[in-house]
Design a protein around this motif. Structure first.
Motif, PDB file in Angstrom:
ATOM      1  N   UNK A 188       0.825  -1.215   0.000  1.00 22.54           N
ATOM      2  CA  UNK A 188       0.000   0.000   0.000  1.00 22.54           C
ATOM      3  C   UNK A 188       0.856   1.261   0.000  1.00 22.54           C
ATOM      4  N   UNK A 189       1.971   1.243   0.734  1.00 16.05           N
ATOM      5  CA  UNK A 189       2.903   2.379   0.704  1.00 16.05           C
ATOM      6  C   UNK A 189       3.457   2.564  -0.715  1.00 16.05           C
ATOM      7  N   UNK A 190       3.841   1.464  -1.340  1.00 19.60           N
ATOM      8  CA  UNK A 190       4.389   1.506  -2.690  1.00 19.60           C
ATOM      9  C   UNK A 190       3.383   2.113  -3.666  1.00 19.60           C
ATOM     10  N   UNK A 191       2.139   1.654  -3.581  1.00 19.46           N
ATOM     11  CA  UNK A 191       1.092   2.175  -4.458  1.00 19.46           C
ATOM     12  C   UNK A 191       0.838   3.649  -4.176  1.00 19.46           C
ATOM     13  N   UNK A 192       0.732   4.004  -2.911  1.00 21.04           N
ATOM     14  CA  UNK A 192       0.440   5.391  -2.526  1.00 21.04           C
ATOM     15  C   UNK A 192       1.509   6.357  -3.035  1.00 21.04           C
ATOM     16  N   UNK A 193       2.762   6.016  -2.838  1.00 21.08           N
ATOM     17  CA  UNK A 193       3.848   6.921  -3.231  1.00 21.08           C
ATOM     18  C   UNK A 193       4.288   6.738  -4.678  1.00 21.08           C
ATOM     19  N   UNK A 194       3.849   5.656  -5.330  1.00 20.39           N
ATOM     20  CA  UNK A 194       4.290   5.402  -6.698  1.00 20.39           C
ATOM     21  C   UNK A 194       5.759   5.021  -6.757  1.00 20.39           C
ATOM     22  N   UNK A 195       6.229   4.403  -5.689  1.00 21.95           N
ATOM     23  CA  UNK A 195       7.629   4.002  -5.568  1.00 21.95           C
ATOM     24  C   UNK A 195       7.651   2.485  -5.401  1.00 21.95           C
TER      25      UNK A 195
END
Length: 103
Positions: free
Chosen positions: A63-70
């Motif tokens: 979810x962090x990856x998706x949220x930040x696009x990283x």
């Protein structure tokens, strides 16, 4: 002798992730409350994860990856690397306190 938290610094992947999340939040001008809402957890849960009292789950990291696009590998590569992977437009559009920081 007090109990030492394993995630207290960048010597562990968990510690690196904690520092990276703090750097990304700062770079994007987000509060814990805002980030928690966007990744589907409570502010209290986010606070415990950031202080090392609770573990980040694989779902949280996705979810962090998706949220930040990283991508996930970039999240665990360290704060400087992860912040460098942010879309620069995001720095100017997220939150109320836009500021680029050197980490």
């Amino acid at each position: 002798m007090g109990r030492r938290r394993a995630a207290s610094d960048m010597s562990t992947t968990v510690g690196t992730l904690r520092i990276t999340v703090a750097a990304l939040m700062h770079a994007c001008g987000e509060t814990q409350t805002e980030l928690a809402e966007r990744i589907g957890i409570t502010q209290g849960q986010l606070s415990r994860k950031q202080s090392g009292l609770a573990a980040w789950s694989l779902t949280d990291i996705d979810n962090l990856s998706t949220h930040y696009g990283v991508p996930v590998p970039d999240l665990v590569a360290g704060p400087t690397h992860a912040v460098s992977k942010l879309d620069r437009r995001r720095l100017a559009t997220v939150g109320r306190r836009q500021q680029v920081i050197a980490v």
